[in-house]
Design an enzyme around this catalytic site. Structure first.
Site, PDB file in Angstrom:
ATOM      1  N   HIS A  47      -5.918  -2.606  -5.243  1.00  0.00           N
ATOM      2  CA  HIS A  47      -4.666  -2.169  -4.628  1.00  0.00           C
ATOM      3  C   HIS A  47      -4.041  -1.089  -5.493  1.00  0.00           C
ATOM      4  CE1 HIS A  47      -1.159  -2.496  -2.016  1.00  0.00           C
ATOM      5  NE2 HIS A  47      -0.476  -2.205  -3.100  1.00  0.00           N
ATOM      6  N   ASP A  72       7.475 -10.477   3.657  1.00  0.00           N
ATOM      7  CA  ASP A  72       7.400  -9.193   2.959  1.00  0.00           C
ATOM      8  C   ASP A  72       7.534  -8.029   3.933  1.00  0.00           C
ATOM      9  OD1 ASP A  72       6.858  -7.394   0.692  1.00  0.00           O
ATOM     10  OD2 ASP A  72       5.135  -6.888   1.935  1.00  0.00           O
ATOM     11  N   ARG A 118      14.106  -2.755   2.515  1.00  0.00           N
ATOM     12  CA  ARG A 118      14.176  -2.047   1.228  1.00  0.00           C
ATOM     13  C   ARG A 118      14.005  -0.550   1.427  1.00  0.00           C
ATOM     14  NH1 ARG A 118       9.430  -4.362  -1.607  1.00  0.00           N
ATOM     15  NH2 ARG A 118       9.967  -2.909  -3.255  1.00  0.00           N
ATOM     16  N   SER A 164       6.102  -8.154  -3.696  1.00  0.00           N
ATOM     17  CA  SER A 164       5.662  -7.632  -2.401  1.00  0.00           C
ATOM     18  C   SER A 164       4.136  -7.460  -2.394  1.00  0.00           C
ATOM     19  CB  SER A 164       6.365  -6.288  -2.145  1.00  0.00           C
ATOM     20  OG  SER A 164       5.768  -5.593  -1.098  1.00  0.00           O
ATOM     21  N   LYS A 182       1.026 -10.383  -0.711  1.00  0.00           N
ATOM     22  CA  LYS A 182       0.001 -10.032   0.287  1.00  0.00           C
ATOM     23  C   LYS A 182      -1.403 -10.234  -0.270  1.00  0.00           C
ATOM     24  CE  LYS A 182       2.215  -6.205   0.739  1.00  0.00           C
ATOM     25  NZ  LYS A 182       2.991  -5.023   0.957  1.00  0.00           N
TER      26      LYS A 182
HETATM   27  N1  URA Z   1       3.623  -1.390  -1.896  1.00  0.00           N
HETATM   28  C1  URA Z   1       3.971  -2.608  -1.405  1.00  0.00           C
HETATM   29  O1  URA Z   1       3.190  -3.240  -0.708  1.00  0.00           O
HETATM   30  N2  URA Z   1       5.180  -3.087  -1.711  1.00  0.00           N
HETATM   31  C2  URA Z   1       6.067  -2.431  -2.474  1.00  0.00           C
HETATM   32  O2  URA Z   1       7.138  -2.933  -2.720  1.00  0.00           O
HETATM   33  C3  URA Z   1       5.710  -1.154  -2.981  1.00  0.00           C
HETATM   34  C4  URA Z   1       4.471  -0.663  -2.679  1.00  0.00           C
END
Ligand code: URA
Length: 435
Positions: free
Chosen positions: A94, A173, A180, A195, A199
């Protein structure tokens, strides 16, 4: 008093964080659950997000917040994946998001070519950084939406899958991120860490490599902030049984030579063919080495870029999702060359300026759900340390909507710095964090 008998209300939870207190486990669970069902209003969660942005959360609070978000949705489990009777290791990557960051495209098939399952659940872009799914949707026929059964089947047969994260993973999220995004509370280490990791943990990968970007084009502007984010995420992964490693990588300059959907697919194909820009190759190989090590494979990934195995894996992955890997990529209807203002050496290229220019040309979207232009974007004809000549093209802008050229040119104004002395780019890899 136990968590079951405690009585909570949103106003007192917001007030506690506003006043710099640590939230209790009960307060966190209650807030996340009730926000997800709609009992806590968006404006109350937005106020709490701002209080967290300003006053932070400690490690216990972040871990509980992450667990509460995971608990709002499904948790996938890849432990049953098999090929030829053998159990398959899973690993994922990621990135916290960068301009020209197409690394997932060559990396996923490269790692999969070593017999590892790579479930790469990705998103669409919003703002100046592009989304992996938008890039792949430039390929004729390719589809991002797979059922869980299709994803499992592809992991077992082909190894690599890049597809849309289903709405069942950490739905809290999704709702919170949208808030946000419009309340200027994205750039908060506790909120970003929870966040991303909610995931990734819910996704069920056994191991994870994080690419935490540092610099002007990234959420984290300093190495110190990026290290703190990386350490927080590595600890969250480790505590949840996901073997997690993070690399800190430079995002002051955009990656490769292009930002834009089809343009980045084309560049990824160059890498899979054994060529491509040296920075994209360096980062792809560094992340692949980490992923293979976590998956228990001892190999030099450069070999599968050189011998065509990674390209075979790409072709199989694209075809499995309905794409035609041999189809020509879309090109924009209009292009505009932007000449270098002076002769010398390219000493700086501002990632944010390039990202905004590509976005304004149509490569990205302003609002969720808007279409993007497959061919739009920016290419630059010199990397850091390369010589440039006054009047020769430094950038090329690509778009189907030429009325956007002026806005893109404004974003690129001052983005390139031309000096006299060659300054070769240092390694992109600034640091590494493991548990
Ligand atoms: N990517 C995400 O999935 N969440 C965030 O808060 C920032 C970048």
């Amino acid at each position: 008093m136990t968590a079951q008998t405690e009585v909570f209300d949103a106003v007192s939870v917001i007030a506690a964080k506003r006043d710099g207190k640590a939230l209790t486990d009960g307060q966190i669970d209650w807030m996340i659950d009730n926000f997800t069902t709609g009992a806590v209003a968006d404006y109350q969660m937005a106020a709490l997000a701002m209080a967290i942005y300003l006053n932070g959360m400690d490690r216990r609070e972040i871990a509980r917040w992450t667990a509460a978000m995971i608990g709002t949705g499904e948790r996938m489990d890849f432990s049953g994946l098999r090929r030829d009777g053998r159990s398959l290791a899973t690993t994922d990557k990621h990135s916290t998001g960068g301009v020209g960051d197409k690394i997932t495209l060559p990396l996923t098939p490269l790692v999969a070519s070593y017999g590892v399952a790579v479930p790469q659940l990705s998103g669409r872009g919003l703002g100046h950084t592009g989304g992996t799914l938008d890039k792949l949707e430039a390929i004729r026929g390719w589809r991002a939406d797979l059922t869980n059964a299709e994803m499992f089947d592809q992991l077992e047969r082909v190894g690599g899958v890049i597809c849309a994260a289903g709405s069942g993973l950490a739905p809290a999220d999704k709702k919170l991120y949208a808030l946000r995004d419009v309340t200027s509370t994205v750039e908060s280490i506790p909120l970003i860490a929870s966040s991303i990791m909610s995931k990734k943990i819910a996704e069920g990968t056994a191991s994870l490599v994080l690419d935490v970007k540092v610099g002007k084009g990234a959420f984290m502007k300093t190495e110190q902030q990026a290290r703190e984010l990386a350490e927080t995420m590595v600890a969250l992964g480790h505590d949840s049984g996901v073997n997690t490693v993070a690399l800190l990588t430079d995002m002051s300059t955009p990656l490769g030579r292009s930002a834009g959907n089809a343009l980045e697919v084309a560049e990824s194909l160059e890498v899979l063919s054994g060529g491509g820009p040296s920075d994209v190759v360096e980062l792809t190989l560094a992340l692949a080495r980490e992923m293979l090590t976590l998956a228990g494979v001892d190999a030099d990934p450069a070999e599968h870029l050189a011998d065509g195995s990674a390209m075979d894996s790409w072709n199989a992955m694209i075809a499995a999702q309905g794409g035609d890997p041999a189809a020509p990529l879309p090109v924009a209807q209009h292009t505009l060359d932007v000449p270098a203002a002076a002769s010398g050496v390219l000493t700086g290229l501002d990632a944010m300026g390039v990202g905004i220019a590509a976005w304004r040309l149509g490569a990205g979207r302003e609002r969720q759900g808007e279409p993007v232009q497959a061919g739009a974007g920016v290419t630059w004809h010199a990397g850091l340390g390369d010589s440039v000549t006054a009047g020769e093209p430094l950038f090329t802008l690509h778009t189907d909507t030429p009325e956007k050229f002026d806005a893109a040119l404004a974003a690129l104004d001052g983005a390139a710095t031309i000096g006299e002395n060659p300054q070769p780019r240092d390694s992109l890899i600034l640091g590494r964090v493991s548990a």
